[in-house]
Write an enzyme that holds these catalytic residues in place. Structure first.
Site, PDB file in Angstrom:
ATOM      1  N   GLY A  89       0.260   6.220 -11.340  1.00  0.00           N
ATOM      2  CA  GLY A  89       0.677   6.533 -10.506  1.00  0.00           C
ATOM      3  C   GLY A  89       1.444   7.379 -11.251  1.00  0.00           C
ATOM      4  O   GLY A  89       2.102   7.445 -12.119  1.00  0.00           O
ATOM      5  N   GLY A  90       2.058   8.313 -10.040  1.00  0.00           N
ATOM      6  CA  GLY A  90       3.373   9.673 -10.446  1.00  0.00           C
ATOM      7  C   GLY A  90       4.288   8.709 -11.136  1.00  0.00           C
ATOM      8  O   GLY A  90       5.479   9.256 -11.915  1.00  0.00           O
ATOM      9  N   PHE A  91       4.949   7.652 -11.083  1.00  0.00           N
ATOM     10  CA  PHE A  91       5.360   7.280 -10.797  1.00  0.00           C
ATOM     11  C   PHE A  91       5.308   6.391 -12.174  1.00  0.00           C
ATOM     12  O   PHE A  91       6.153   6.191 -13.257  1.00  0.00           O
ATOM     13  CB  PHE A  91       5.984   5.440  -9.757  1.00  0.00           C
ATOM     14  CG  PHE A  91       6.875   4.571 -10.486  1.00  0.00           C
ATOM     15  CD1 PHE A  91       8.451   4.950  -9.586  1.00  0.00           C
ATOM     16  CD2 PHE A  91       7.315   3.610 -10.905  1.00  0.00           C
ATOM     17  CE1 PHE A  91       9.724   3.914  -9.727  1.00  0.00           C
ATOM     18  CE2 PHE A  91       8.659   2.681 -10.974  1.00  0.00           C
ATOM     19  CZ  PHE A  91       9.410   2.892 -10.724  1.00  0.00           C
ATOM     20  N   GLY A  92       4.597   5.788 -12.479  1.00  0.00           N
ATOM     21  CA  GLY A  92       4.304   5.191 -14.021  1.00  0.00           C
ATOM     22  C   GLY A  92       2.820   4.368 -13.694  1.00  0.00           C
ATOM     23  O   GLY A  92       1.975   4.613 -12.858  1.00  0.00           O
ATOM     24  N   VAL A  94       1.087   1.076 -13.497  1.00  0.00           N
ATOM     25  CA  VAL A  94       1.348  -1.044 -12.699  1.00  0.00           C
ATOM     26  C   VAL A  94       0.100  -1.703 -12.890  1.00  0.00           C
ATOM     27  O   VAL A  94      -1.141  -1.820 -13.785  1.00  0.00           O
ATOM     28  CB  VAL A  94       0.405  -0.389 -11.203  1.00  0.00           C
ATOM     29  CG1 VAL A  94       0.170  -1.703 -10.571  1.00  0.00           C
ATOM     30  CG2 VAL A  94       0.786   0.777 -10.525  1.00  0.00           C
ATOM     31  N   LYS A 108       5.237  -2.429 -11.165  1.00  0.00           N
ATOM     32  CA  LYS A 108       5.107  -0.782 -11.343  1.00  0.00           C
ATOM     33  C   LYS A 108       6.287  -0.596 -11.822  1.00  0.00           C
ATOM     34  O   LYS A 108       7.458  -1.122 -11.630  1.00  0.00           O
ATOM     35  CB  LYS A 108       5.226  -0.059 -10.183  1.00  0.00           C
ATOM     36  CG  LYS A 108       4.756   0.757  -9.901  1.00  0.00           C
ATOM     37  CD  LYS A 108       4.712   2.234  -9.052  1.00  0.00           C
ATOM     38  CE  LYS A 108       5.390   2.036  -7.880  1.00  0.00           C
ATOM     39  NZ  LYS A 108       5.794   3.122  -6.914  1.00  0.00           N
ATOM     40  N   ASP A 205       4.247  10.339   1.981  1.00  0.00           N
ATOM     41  CA  ASP A 205       3.142  10.367   1.087  1.00  0.00           C
ATOM     42  C   ASP A 205       1.958  10.134   1.659  1.00  0.00           C
ATOM     43  O   ASP A 205       1.739   8.259   0.853  1.00  0.00           O
ATOM     44  CB  ASP A 205       3.881   9.705  -0.290  1.00  0.00           C
ATOM     45  CG  ASP A 205       3.193   9.636  -0.905  1.00  0.00           C
ATOM     46  OD1 ASP A 205       1.842  10.771  -1.568  1.00  0.00           O
ATOM     47  OD2 ASP A 205       3.785   9.253  -2.694  1.00  0.00           O
TER      48      ASP A 205
END
Length: 398
Positions: A89-92, A94, A108, A205
């Site tokens: 995802g946008g964070f990185g 998982v 994550k 979100d």
């Protein structure tokens, strides 16, 4: 003013808070102040995390987000082996992992070159350390080793709602109408908890990839890096840079950057629309005019006779027409262009709980039993003298 004739939520005293808490926090260790209760879940293709304790009061508890070493998480994921990758995802990325205790978790890892950074990491740790509810994913711990930023969650075995709605493999059984209502109601309960927090929290979100599911398809909201403390006192909104996912953002927020609790309500309407139609909020594979789900659905929402034509075809009519009309009415109210015309989240919760109750005896469904999972009002309660109003009489304009 509420759009549904339900009991208005009682106002709560709002604690003062420090707007610069994120900027001033090094957050190498964040202690949790829990909230306890017994009331009752991704990004991209995220899966999240095992069951944790439900909390939802403003009383201090012993819950603490544990600080992990990078070595512990490297071992848990077998050196972040690709076979353990369960989402991005946008964070990185998982990863699925196993802690020394044997607990299966979702880990994550921040992408240092990604769209989200250290501030979003701190916000997520703070939010999930302070907020505990059965419909919010449980944060087990975090790691801040050098440039590394990792979050450890309970593992949600069924992954995200997105994975069960779109691009299904041939032969995969679609979610039943009853299960879709159950997921919608659970997500609404989670959002209600955030909106009634002290001070209120704007999720910012809400989308199908951020709703994680357990083995019985009970949902939990996840990914709180974009969450924002809502307006307090005489303030009507908070001003912030526009963040979120295209197709889910409320129009007034996208145009002005003014964020309110009603911005989340719009996103809830989009999620409801996805559950009803089986179509993505924004799908570039569709022809022009059909790519944006809200735009595509507008003609259907204006005419009750067309409601049935917007339903996911794979459901094969296995739903009550009356229940569908109610669900579409709720969705349409959430999608009102003028924010003040959208309902309060407490009204949405009451309405969806009612629909779940009506679907209890609707026959077989995918996603396990609903018994005891959500408290649903009876039809008599829903149509009580103080709240009596027919969905069929709701006027919706676009």
């Amino acid at each position: 003013m509420s759009c549904f004739s339900c009991m208005s939520p009682r106002p709560k005293n709002v604690r003062e808070y420090d707007e610069d808490m994120v900027q001033r926090s090094n957050s190498s260790a964040v202690h949790a102040r829990g909230e306890s209760s017994d009331s009752g879940s991704g990004s991209g293709r995220k899966e999240g995390s095992s069951k944790g304790k439900s909390r939802e009061s403003n009383n201090q508890s012993s819950d603490v987000a544990r600080s992990f070493t990078f070595k512990e998480l490297t071992t848990a994921t077998q050196n972040f082996r690709e076979t353990n990758l369960i989402g991005e995802g946008g964070f990185g990325c998982v990863y699925k992992g196993r802690l020394d205790s044997g607990l299966i978790v979702a880990i994550k890892q921040l992408n240092l070159e990604g769209l989200q950074g250290n501030q979003e990491f701190i916000v997520e740790v703070l939010m999930l350390s302070l907020l505990h509810h059965k419909n919010l994913v449980n944060l087990i711990g975090y790691c801040t080793h050098g440039d590394q930023r990792l979050l450890v969650y309970e593992f949600m075995p069924m992954g995200s709602l997105e994975n069960h709605l779109f691009d299904l493999e041939p032969g995969t059984e679609p979610l039943s109408w009853r299960t879709r209502l159950k997921i919608a109601a659970g997500a609404a309960h989670g959002l209600e908890y955030l909106h009634k927090a002290n001070p209120p929290v704007i999720y910012r979100d809400l989308k199908t990839s951020n709703i994680l599911l357990d083995n019985e398809f009970n949902p939990k909201l996840s990914d709180f890096g974009l969450a924002k403390l809502g307006p307090v006192g005489d303030n009507t909104h908070v001003s912030t840079r526009v963040m979120g996912t295209y197709g889910y953002c409320a129009p007034e927020y996208a145009m002005t950057g003014k964020l309110t609790l009603k911005s989340d309500i719009y996103s809830m309407g989009v999620v409801l629309l996805e559950l009803i139609t089986g179509r993505k909020a924004y799908d570039t594979s569709k022809k022009p005019g059909e790519q944006n789900l809200v735009v595509w659905s507008s003609p259907f929402l204006k005419d009750r006779r067309k409601y049935v034509h917007m339903v996911e075809p794979s459901l094969h009519g296995q739903f009550s027409a009356r229940c569908l009309h109610h669900a579409v009415a709720i969705t349409a109210m959430c999608l009102q262009e003028q924010a003040n015309f959208r309902p309060m989240i407490s009204d949405i919760v009451t309405a969806l709980d009612y629909l779940v109750a009506q679907a209890q005896n609707s026959g077989p469904h995918r996603g396990g039993s609903h018994s005891g999972k959500q408290t649903s009002p009876s039809e008599e309660e829903f149509n009580g003298s103080t709240r009596k109003r027919s969905f069929e009489n709701i006027s919706v304009t676009f």
